[in-house]
Design an enzyme around this catalytic site. Sequence first.
Site, PDB file in Angstrom:
ATOM      1  N   GLN A   1      18.121  63.028  28.692  1.00  0.00           N
ATOM      2  CA  GLN A   1      17.160  64.015  28.198  1.00  0.00           C
ATOM      3  C   GLN A   1      17.167  65.245  29.102  1.00  0.00           C
ATOM      4  O   GLN A   1      17.193  66.386  28.617  1.00  0.00           O
ATOM      5  CB  GLN A   1      15.753  63.402  28.161  1.00  0.00           C
TER       6      GLN A   1
ATOM      7  N   ASP B   1       5.227  66.078  27.253  1.00  0.00           N
ATOM      8  CA  ASP B   1       5.676  64.807  26.673  1.00  0.00           C
ATOM      9  C   ASP B   1       4.414  64.047  26.274  1.00  0.00           C
ATOM     10  O   ASP B   1       3.289  64.431  26.637  1.00  0.00           O
ATOM     11  CB  ASP B   1       6.510  64.039  27.727  1.00  0.00           C
TER      12      ASP B   1
ATOM     13  N   HIS C   1      14.938  59.560  32.688  1.00  0.00           N
ATOM     14  CA  HIS C   1      15.584  59.822  31.387  1.00  0.00           C
ATOM     15  C   HIS C   1      16.647  60.908  31.605  1.00  0.00           C
ATOM     16  O   HIS C   1      16.502  62.050  31.153  1.00  0.00           O
ATOM     17  CB  HIS C   1      14.529  60.250  30.378  1.00  0.00           C
TER      18      HIS C   1
HETATM   19  N1   CP Z   1      13.787  61.975  23.433  1.00  0.00           N
HETATM   20  C1   CP Z   1      14.219  60.748  23.173  1.00  0.00           C
HETATM   21  O1   CP Z   1      14.757  60.031  24.041  1.00  0.00           O
HETATM   22  O2   CP Z   1      14.027  60.356  21.886  1.00  0.00           O
HETATM   23  P1   CP Z   1      14.234  58.884  21.331  1.00  0.00           P
HETATM   24  O3   CP Z   1      13.196  58.004  21.995  1.00  0.00           O
HETATM   25  O4   CP Z   1      14.028  58.981  19.846  1.00  0.00           O
HETATM   26  O5   CP Z   1      15.609  58.410  21.682  1.00  0.00           O
HETATM   27  N1  NVA Z   2       7.897  59.280  28.021  1.00  0.00           N
HETATM   28  C1  NVA Z   2       8.328  58.810  26.723  1.00  0.00           C
HETATM   29  C2  NVA Z   2       9.609  59.456  26.359  1.00  0.00           C
HETATM   30  C3  NVA Z   2      10.210  59.049  25.057  1.00  0.00           C
HETATM   31  C4  NVA Z   2      11.514  59.730  24.784  1.00  0.00           C
HETATM   32  C5  NVA Z   2       8.471  57.299  26.751  1.00  0.00           C
HETATM   33  O1  NVA Z   2       8.958  56.760  27.742  1.00  0.00           O
HETATM   34  O2  NVA Z   2       8.079  56.652  25.776  1.00  0.00           O
END
Ligand code: CP
Ligand code: NVA
Length: 331
Positions: A152, A240, A149
């Site tokens: 993020q 998380d 990600h």
């Molecule tokens: N943190 C994040 O990526 O949030 P969303 O899943 O709402 O985009």
């Molecule tokens: N680890 C989580 C992050 C969401 C922003 C997922 O992948 O669902």
Amino acid sequence: MSLLRRRERPGMLPSSAAGSGDDPPAAVRHVLDIDDLSVAELVDVLNRAKAGHRMNALEDRGVALYFQKPSARTRHSTELAVVHLSGHPVAITDHEVGIDTRESAEDLARTLACYHAIIGARVFDHRILERMAAASPVPVVNLLSDRAHPLQALADLLTIRDEFGSFEGRTVAYVGDANNVASSLALGVGRTGMAFRIASPDGYGFDEDHLARLRTAGAEVQSFDDPREAVRGADAVYTDVWVSMGQEDEAAQRRQDFARFTVTPVLMDAAAPHAVFLHCLPARRGEEVAEEVIDGPRSRVWPQAANRFGAAKGLFWWLTGPAPGEAPRTR
Ligand code: CP
Ligand code: NVA
């Protein structure tokens, strides 16, 4: 990966670059994880993220935003970032395109590249992104996959720098699942010279291969079984969800396995006196974090969410020019 910066506008490439096979898209920069940026480029993106003014880097161009999973922060921050760069965002879900049912990931990428300067994609399987990137004549940006990600992590770094003024000498402790968010965070933290620690239940930490990949990319990870050991003296405590999108059938088992890994006020007290709490959101209060922590004075989750906008703007601007050294075009 090529370090060439392209002077031409990616969305206006000749058709030969859009999949005819005679002009491989060698110079295109894709950002599927944080280490697709050199450390200097990462710092450049972070600095661009703080530019408050509106720009015309994407004037008359589009950015495709493809989502296989739900999103609030990523969708809204990327859409607004494109608007701030004077471009036009077009968000689509898999219902509208059907990757590998209606057409292949490669053909979707080639198609979107006919109209857009950048393709952003949120996917279940990271290999879809790799396939899109291999076929795309315009940059592909990971909007979250099962592995990474990066947007993020950019926002996380911005939030840490906002809080402490620099990265120097800081330690980030992550408590919970060694997932997509943790992995990109580890890369971002390690590559900016900070220390990264992680505490996960048995079987949910980074495996040896992953630790080796992180180490090669400049992130030395210290792993712990005990969350208190991991957070001791840390400047930032991060967590998380225990159940990421796509892992819903493991939810009951995960809730049991992670029960000792809630970030509570007592755990925060083991960190440095000035320590802040971070979370990518969405959060489940009472699971990975206690309400008193996420809604308490040490929490920086809202500035962190707000930094998603700057992260997207900085990265999209960096991907589409002007090249370093050129004055930004402002309006
Ligand atoms: N943190 C994040 O990526 O949030 P969303 O899943 O709402 O985009
Ligand atoms: N680890 C989580 C992050 C969401 C922003 C997922 O992948 O669902």
